[in-house]
Design an enzyme around this catalytic site. Sequence first.
Site, mmCIF file in Angstrom:
data_model
loop_
_atom_site.group_PDB
_atom_site.id
_atom_site.type_symbol
_atom_site.label_atom_id
_atom_site.label_comp_id
_atom_site.label_asym_id
_atom_site.label_seq_id
_atom_site.Cartn_x
_atom_site.Cartn_y
_atom_site.Cartn_z
ATOM 1 N N GLU A 1 -6.803 3.669 -5.413
ATOM 2 C CA GLU A 1 -8.030 3.883 -4.644
ATOM 3 C C GLU A 1 -8.628 5.217 -5.094
ATOM 4 O O GLU A 1 -8.015 6.266 -4.921
ATOM 5 C CB GLU A 1 -7.729 3.942 -3.144
ATOM 6 C CG GLU A 1 -9.012 4.017 -2.333
ATOM 7 C CD GLU A 1 -8.837 4.642 -0.951
ATOM 8 O OE1 GLU A 1 -9.684 4.366 -0.097
ATOM 9 O OE2 GLU A 1 -7.891 5.419 -0.733
ATOM 10 N N ASP B 1 0.857 -1.184 0.000
ATOM 11 C CA ASP B 1 0.000 0.000 0.000
ATOM 12 C C ASP B 1 0.895 1.236 0.000
ATOM 13 O O ASP B 1 1.585 1.497 0.983
ATOM 14 C CB ASP B 1 -0.837 -0.049 1.293
ATOM 15 C CG ASP B 1 -2.181 0.599 1.143
ATOM 16 O OD1 ASP B 1 -2.240 1.651 0.498
ATOM 17 O OD2 ASP B 1 -3.161 0.059 1.697
ATOM 18 N N ASP C 1 -11.730 -0.067 5.621
ATOM 19 C CA ASP C 1 -12.434 1.179 5.949
ATOM 20 C C ASP C 1 -13.944 0.966 6.062
ATOM 21 O O ASP C 1 -14.697 1.934 6.162
ATOM 22 C CB ASP C 1 -12.185 2.239 4.860
ATOM 23 C CG ASP C 1 -10.740 2.687 4.792
ATOM 24 O OD1 ASP C 1 -10.070 2.696 5.841
ATOM 25 O OD2 ASP C 1 -10.275 3.038 3.685
ATOM 26 N N ASP D 1 -2.863 4.441 -2.324
ATOM 27 C CA ASP D 1 -3.813 5.005 -1.369
ATOM 28 C C ASP D 1 -4.289 6.398 -1.778
ATOM 29 O O ASP D 1 -3.491 7.223 -2.221
ATOM 30 C CB ASP D 1 -3.107 5.104 -0.007
ATOM 31 C CG ASP D 1 -4.019 5.618 1.069
ATOM 32 O OD1 ASP D 1 -4.984 4.910 1.389
ATOM 33 O OD2 ASP D 1 -3.792 6.733 1.584
HETATM 34 C C1 GLC Z 1 -7.464 5.584 2.396
HETATM 35 C C2 GLC Z 1 -7.261 4.429 3.340
HETATM 36 C C3 GLC Z 1 -7.720 4.827 4.719
HETATM 37 C C4 GLC Z 1 -6.885 5.996 5.178
HETATM 38 C C5 GLC Z 1 -6.934 7.128 4.167
HETATM 39 C C6 GLC Z 1 -5.850 8.113 4.432
HETATM 40 O O1 GLC Z 1 -8.787 5.897 2.219
HETATM 41 O O2 GLC Z 1 -7.943 3.312 2.865
HETATM 42 O O3 GLC Z 1 -7.627 3.782 5.631
HETATM 43 O O4 GLC Z 1 -7.346 6.465 6.411
HETATM 44 O O5 GLC Z 1 -6.737 6.689 2.841
HETATM 45 O O6 GLC Z 1 -4.605 7.540 4.149
#
Ligand code: GLC
Length: 567
Positions: free
Chosen positions: A265, A100, A343, A206
Amino acid sequence: MNKSRPWWQEAIGYQIYPRSFYDSNQDGVGDLNGIRLKLPHLHQLGVNLLWICPFFASPMDDYGYDVKDYYQVDPMFGTLEDFQALLKEAHSMGIRIIIDLVLNHTSDEHRWFMEARKNQYSKYHQYFIWKDPKKTDEGKILPPTNWRGYFSDSAWHYDDTVKQYYLKIFSKKMPDLNWENKSMRQDMYDVAKFWLDLGVDGFRLDALAHLAKDLTFSNSTLPVAADGLVLDASKFSSLPRVFDYLKEFKSEVLLKYPDILTIGEVGGGVSPDMSLQYIHPQNGYLNMVFNFDTCWENGAFGSDHKADHEIKTNVVQLKQNFMKWYQTVSPLASLPIYWLNHDHPRVVSQYGSIRYRQESATMLATTLLFLYGTPFIYNGEEIGMSNVDYEKLTQFKEVSALQYAKQASEKMDESTILRFLRRTSRVNARTPFQWNDQPFAGFSTVEPSLQVNGNYREVNLAKQQKDPKSIFNYYRKAIALRKKPKVMESVLTGPLSLVDPLNPDVFAYVHEGRPALLVVSNFRGFEVEFKMNRLINLVLLHNYPTIEKRGLNLILRPFETYLFEVE
Ligand code: GLC
C-alpha cells in the site's frame, strides 16, 4: 491459464473486512469461521484470491491495524486453527489468500512497546522512534516537529513515563516502528516467515510507503494550519531509505517463497513512474502497489465545505488515471484495479447513484472488470452496498472519523461534519455485509458495533440470488466472462486505449485483441448520445433490456453499460 504469466495476473481478487463480513459465533463481530462458512458465496461469485484485513491480536483501536501480537489471532476473530481451516478450505476450492501485514507500526500494547516505554535502556526502546520534547520559555513541552499525522492530530505523542515523544503517524495507540533498527527488522522477518510457512499466498503490506522517515526530524516548511501542524507526506512517504529496507526484506524473506504475491500500500503520493521502484521485475521488490488515484475522482476528498450537488465524478480525469497507470506499469509489471477499499466510501455512492443502484453498480462492474489488471472487488460491492444513513456522529465508531469530528467541531457545525462523514468516511465501507432481510441483515443475531445500513431489506444477497437481473448475478456473469481464456487474453494483452477520451460523461475503452473488446459506460444519471465508430459483432454484457440507437450512435440511458465484441 497462460503459463508465461504469474498466477495473480489472471486472478480475480476480493477484499474482506473480517469484522463486518459474517459473525459465526453471534458476538456481534465477524470472524474467521464466518469467512469460511461464506466461502461458497465467494466461489459462486467466481473470485479466486482473497485479501483479508488484519485479524491478529489487537486492542482494536484501529480495528486490527494496531497489532498486539503478530503470532496470535485475536479471540474476537477466532483462533490460529480457525485460520488454518479457512486456508485449507479456500485452497481446496481454488481460492488463494493473502493477509494484511502491518510493518509500519504496532499497537502500544505490543510487548515491544510496553518494554520500550518501561525502560529507556531496553533494546526495545530502539524499536520505536523517540524524541525529546521542545520546550517553550515558560517550560511548556511541545512535540519535536510540526508534523501532522493521518488521523488529524500531531504525529507525536508524549509518553509520561519516558518523558519523550514517540512518533505515531496514525493513532496514538499505534507507535511507528524504527526501521533503522536491525533487530526489529529481523523480528519482523520472522513474523512474515511464520505466516508464509503456514501457507498464506502472500501479503498486502500495510502503509508500506511510510517505513522510512525523514531522519533529520526537521519541521515541515509547508504552510501550517491554525493548530501549527501540517500533514507533509514528504516527511514519511516513499523516502529513498524505504527501498533499502525492502531490498533486505526481499532477500531475507520474499525470495525464499517464489510463488507468493506481495502488494504494497503506497497511498496517493506515488506516481506510476515512482511505483516501478517498488515493483520493477528486476530491480523492484514487490509484485504490485495499491495507490488511490482512481478512488477519489469526484472531489469528495477534503470536501468538508462542499454541498452534495457540488460533488461530481470527473470522468475525464478518472479515465486518464487508469490509463497512466496502465501505460507505465503494464509493459513491465502487474497492476491491481479497484474502486475502493476499507478506507474509502462505497463506490455506488461515490461514482454511481443510489437512485440508479442497479444500473450504476452494474455499470461500475463492467467498467472495472474488463480493464487491464487484477481486479479487487470490495466485500458488499457485488450487491451494490452504499454509504451509511447515520443520523448521529456517535454512530461513526471509528478512530479516524471520531478524531476528525473532534477537531472539526471547533470550526464546523454538527450537520456539516455529519454530511462530510456520510460522504467520505471509511465507516461507509465497514458496515456489516447484508446477507438477507433478517434482523441485522443476517450478519449476526446480536447487535453489531457498527450499525447495519438501514436499506438491508432492499439491498441484500439472498434477494439478489433469486433475481437473474440482480447486481450479484451481473457480477457473476461478468466475472465468468472475464475468466474465459479468450477474453482474459484480450484483456491482458490489449493493447488497451480509450475511446473518445475527452468525453466528459462516458468511460469507453477498447482492447484491440482477438476478440477486440469494447466497453462503453455512461457515468451519468442522464441520457447521453455516444458516437459508435466500430462494427458490433456481439453484445457480451449489457445492463438494460433493450438497445437504443439513433442512426449509428448509441443512446445511453442513466448509467447504461455495454461490453461488445467488435470488428
Ligand atoms: C492503512 C490501512 C488503514 C489503517 C492504516 C494504519 O492505510 O488501510 O485502514 O488505518 O494503514 O494501519
